[in-house]
Design an enzyme around this catalytic site. Structure first.
Site, PDB file in Angstrom:
ATOM      1  N   TYR A 148       7.159   2.756   6.403  1.00  0.00           N
ATOM      2  CA  TYR A 148       7.692   2.059   5.234  1.00  0.00           C
ATOM      3  C   TYR A 148       9.126   2.514   4.954  1.00  0.00           C
ATOM      4  O   TYR A 148      10.028   1.688   4.734  1.00  0.00           O
ATOM      5  CB  TYR A 148       6.787   2.363   4.044  1.00  0.00           C
ATOM      6  CG  TYR A 148       7.204   1.771   2.728  1.00  0.00           C
ATOM      7  CD1 TYR A 148       6.879   0.460   2.397  1.00  0.00           C
ATOM      8  CD2 TYR A 148       7.890   2.539   1.789  1.00  0.00           C
ATOM      9  CE1 TYR A 148       7.244  -0.081   1.170  1.00  0.00           C
ATOM     10  CE2 TYR A 148       8.253   2.016   0.562  1.00  0.00           C
ATOM     11  CZ  TYR A 148       7.927   0.708   0.258  1.00  0.00           C
ATOM     12  OH  TYR A 148       8.287   0.182  -0.962  1.00  0.00           O
ATOM     13  N   LYS A 152      12.656   0.302   4.945  1.00  0.00           N
ATOM     14  CA  LYS A 152      13.452   0.166   3.730  1.00  0.00           C
ATOM     15  C   LYS A 152      14.880   0.676   3.946  1.00  0.00           C
ATOM     16  O   LYS A 152      15.826   0.124   3.367  1.00  0.00           O
ATOM     17  CB  LYS A 152      12.770   0.893   2.568  1.00  0.00           C
ATOM     18  CG  LYS A 152      11.429   0.276   2.174  1.00  0.00           C
ATOM     19  CD  LYS A 152      11.558  -1.205   1.790  1.00  0.00           C
ATOM     20  CE  LYS A 152      10.251  -1.798   1.294  1.00  0.00           C
ATOM     21  NZ  LYS A 152      10.384  -3.193   0.844  1.00  0.00           N
TER      22      LYS A 152
END
Length: 256
Positions: A148, A152
């Site tokens: 993740y 990002k």
């Protein structure tokens, strides 16, 4: 007069959570909103309530993006804004992350954002806006969510490059970077009709009281207000920037 009167904005992942609150706030501020999601029943219900357009959209599918843009233009004649909100989270250490899981998260978070920019930017009206949803984790590290975090960080890179490449058309591209927000991503009880989601929210507030200077988990409405700022004329001289909405979490930790 609303801050988005006359504008048409596509919001992905708008069936629930941050995306839903963005769609609601944008509609209240006068925008025509395209609610885009893979959760058809929930998405249609939100769109019907708001008087908005619903489109089924898997953000990792280029053909789906083309269809969504075509539907928006057919319904409203033009597109002025995009909020790349859709995203997923998986918990795992890097060395224990299967390649399939890594690619799944990359496909939704990073590829989805890229395709949104690639497909929507060419049809945006000059002076349009793109808001990409990055994360607090895009500006620091966080153990257990490496995949993740990697996606990002990549979204911030895409944001900066797009801001440079689209500036000559007056199109502004920025990123919101939420910390812990009380959505289904942080509070899975919201997805379980037998669970007490409000009790879990209170438990999360207690947890983040020790981690976040403002002493609580964030609310999706607070992220929506930041997305509104970046989509409206209030931010007319702002582009290529990450905006953190995290209750002060990134600022550091207190030892007293």
């Amino acid at each position: 007069m609303g801050k988005l009167d006359g504008r048409v904005v596509i919001v992905t992942g708008a069936a629930r959570g941050q995306g839903e609150q963005e769609a609601r706030l944008f509609r209240a501020e006068g925008a025509q909103v395209v609610v885009a999601d893979v959760l058809d029943d929930q998405g249609r219900a939100v769109a019907e309530e708001l008087g908005a357009l619903y489109v089924h959209l898997d953000v990792a599918e280029e053909d789906g993006w083309r269809a969504a843009v075509a539907a928006a233009k057919e319904a409203y004649g033009h597109v002025d804004g995009l909020v790349n909100n859709a995203g997923i989270l998986r918990f795992n250490t890097l060395v224990d992350t299967p390649l399939e899981e890594f690619l799944q998260v990359l496909r939704v978070n990073q590829v989805g954002c890229f395709l949104g920019i690639k497909t929507v930017a060419p049809v945006l009206e000059d002076g349009g806006t793109i808001v990409n949803t990055a994360s607090y984790a895009a500006l620091t590290g966080m153990a257990g969510v490496g995949t993740y975090t990697a996606t990002k960080h990549a979204i911030l890179g895409l944001t900066r490059v797009a801001a440079l490449e689209l500036a000559d058309r007056g199109i502004r591209v920025n990123a919101v970077c939420p910390g812990a927000i009380d959505t289904a991503m942080s509070n899975p009880a919201q997805l379980d009709p037998t669970a007490d989601a409000e009790q879990m929210s209170r438990a999360l507030d207690e947890l983040y009281r020790k981690l976040v200077p403002l002493g609580r988990i964030g609310r999706p409405e607070e992220v929506a207000r930041l997305a509104l700022f970046l989509t409206s004329a209030d931010s007319s001289y702002v582009t290529g920037q990450p905006f953190v909405v995290d209750g002060g979490w990134l600022a550091g930790v207190s030892v007293i």
